[in-house]
Design a protein around this motif. Structure first.
Motif, PDB file in Angstrom:
ATOM      1  N   SER A  36      39.861  27.477  48.702  1.00 45.59           N
ATOM      2  CA  SER A  36      39.658  28.771  48.700  1.00 45.59           C
ATOM      3  C   SER A  36      39.894  29.588  50.052  1.00 45.59           C
ATOM      4  CB  SER A  36      38.111  29.103  48.600  1.00 45.59           C
ATOM      5  OG  SER A  36      37.818  28.688  47.259  1.00 45.59           O
ATOM      6  N   ASP A  57      40.535  34.537  41.656  1.00 40.69           N
ATOM      7  CA  ASP A  57      39.406  33.435  42.041  1.00 40.69           C
ATOM      8  C   ASP A  57      38.739  32.898  40.602  1.00 40.69           C
ATOM      9  OD1 ASP A  57      37.613  31.559  42.893  1.00 40.69           O
ATOM     10  OD2 ASP A  57      36.289  33.025  43.686  1.00 40.69           O
ATOM     11  N   SER A  98      37.440  38.122  40.888  1.00 38.52           N
ATOM     12  CA  SER A  98      36.818  36.896  40.900  1.00 38.52           C
ATOM     13  C   SER A  98      35.424  37.064  39.996  1.00 38.52           C
ATOM     14  CB  SER A  98      36.063  36.535  42.524  1.00 38.52           C
ATOM     15  OG  SER A  98      35.132  35.639  42.196  1.00 38.52           O
ATOM     16  N   ASP A 139      43.354  30.921  42.787  1.00 41.50           N
ATOM     17  CA  ASP A 139      42.398  29.833  43.491  1.00 41.50           C
ATOM     18  C   ASP A 139      41.746  29.002  42.328  1.00 41.50           C
ATOM     19  OD1 ASP A 139      40.980  28.286  45.226  1.00 41.50           O
ATOM     20  OD2 ASP A 139      39.424  29.901  45.434  1.00 41.50           O
TER      21      ASP A 139
END
Length: 271
Positions: A36, A57, A98, A139
């Motif tokens: 990350s 993410d 995310s 990510d």
């Protein structure tokens, strides 16, 4: 009927990512190696180079990106075209998405089985309105499980440049990363190179770097696997100051070894 649904899903992914010029995955077979941090600093470094960047993410059980960028209190919303990502400032040069934005509390765990995780990842890829982006950094969670298979299947029909593999110098991390390299090769994902994180400790007083674990493991693995070595990032206490901000190491600590590594990384991956 199933084939029709799969076809429609692929068309939707292609449509949402159609304006994204380049996609880069950040992978590792080992948790806790700093994926990350590498993802966020890579995205910020690309932005510092005048590019429009998205950061996705999909580490569903450990979404660290909102915390690292100081965006935990932000809320996402939907428009007619899909989910609108969080923009870090008025310039809209860095967009972030995310699952962390969907949690009421950062301590809330994600207790889901594989199919639900797969559905959420497809939702992120299908329904986020990224608009024009030069680069999208994804990510990923550690390992080679359901989430990774879903991403790989979705990436087959879009412009995916390849993967940055993150490791640390210890043998146990390198062993897991070997599995990730094999996974990439079997699934047809191009490996952009291996980046070694936590490679030594930089003393805040004298700036000397001490190899508290070991050294050159990433370089040796890259040589063994026949892939590029993208550099080494030491443990630098000054990086802690950047946590919770959208500041790039290139701008805040330009003289550091970490800044040099990310500067060289950007030069290697930007086409």
């Amino acid at each position: 009927m199933c084939n029709k649904k799969i076809c429609n899903s692929k068309l939707q992914i292609l449509e949402m990512l159609d304006k994204v010029k380049h996609i880069i995955l950040v992978l590792s077979g080992k948790g806790g190696v700093g994926k990350s941090t590498v993802s966020t600093q890579t995205a910020l470094a690309l932005r510092e180079n005048g590019l429009k960047v998205g950061l996705l993410d999909i580490d569903l059980c450990g979404p660290s990106v909102p915390y690292l960028l100081g965006l935990e209190q932000c809320e996402i919303y939907q428009c007619e075209d899909g989910w609108v990502p969080i923009y870090t400032d008025a310039s809209k040069t860095l967009a972030v998405m995310s699952i962390g934005f969907l949690l009421k509390n950062r301590n809330d765990p994600i207790i889901w089985r594989g199919p639900k995780k797969t559905m959420m990842i497809k939702t992120f890829l299908n329904d986020v309105k990224w608009d024009d982006l030069d680069y999208l950094i994804i990510d990923t969670p550690p390992g080679t499980s359901d989430e990774h298979i879903t991403v790989m299947e979705c990436m087959r029909d879009v412009r995916c440049d390849g993967a940055i593999i993150v490791t640390t110098p210890q043998g146990v991390a390198l062993d897991d990363v070997r599995k990730e390299l094999t996974f990439c090769k079997k699934t047809g994902i191009r490996i952009l190179g291996i980046l070694e994180n936590m490679s030594g400790f930089v003393c805040p007083s004298c700036s000397n770097c001490t190899n508290i674990f070991s050294s050159n493991g990433g370089a040796e693995l890259a040589k063994l696997a026949g892939v590029p070595h993208l550099g080494t990032v030491p443990i630098d206490p000054r990086m802690g100051v950047l946590t919770g901000t959208t500041s790039s190491v290139l701008k805040e600590i330009p003289e550091s070894n970490t800044a040099t590594t990310f500067k060289n990384l950007i030069q290697k991956i930007v086409v």
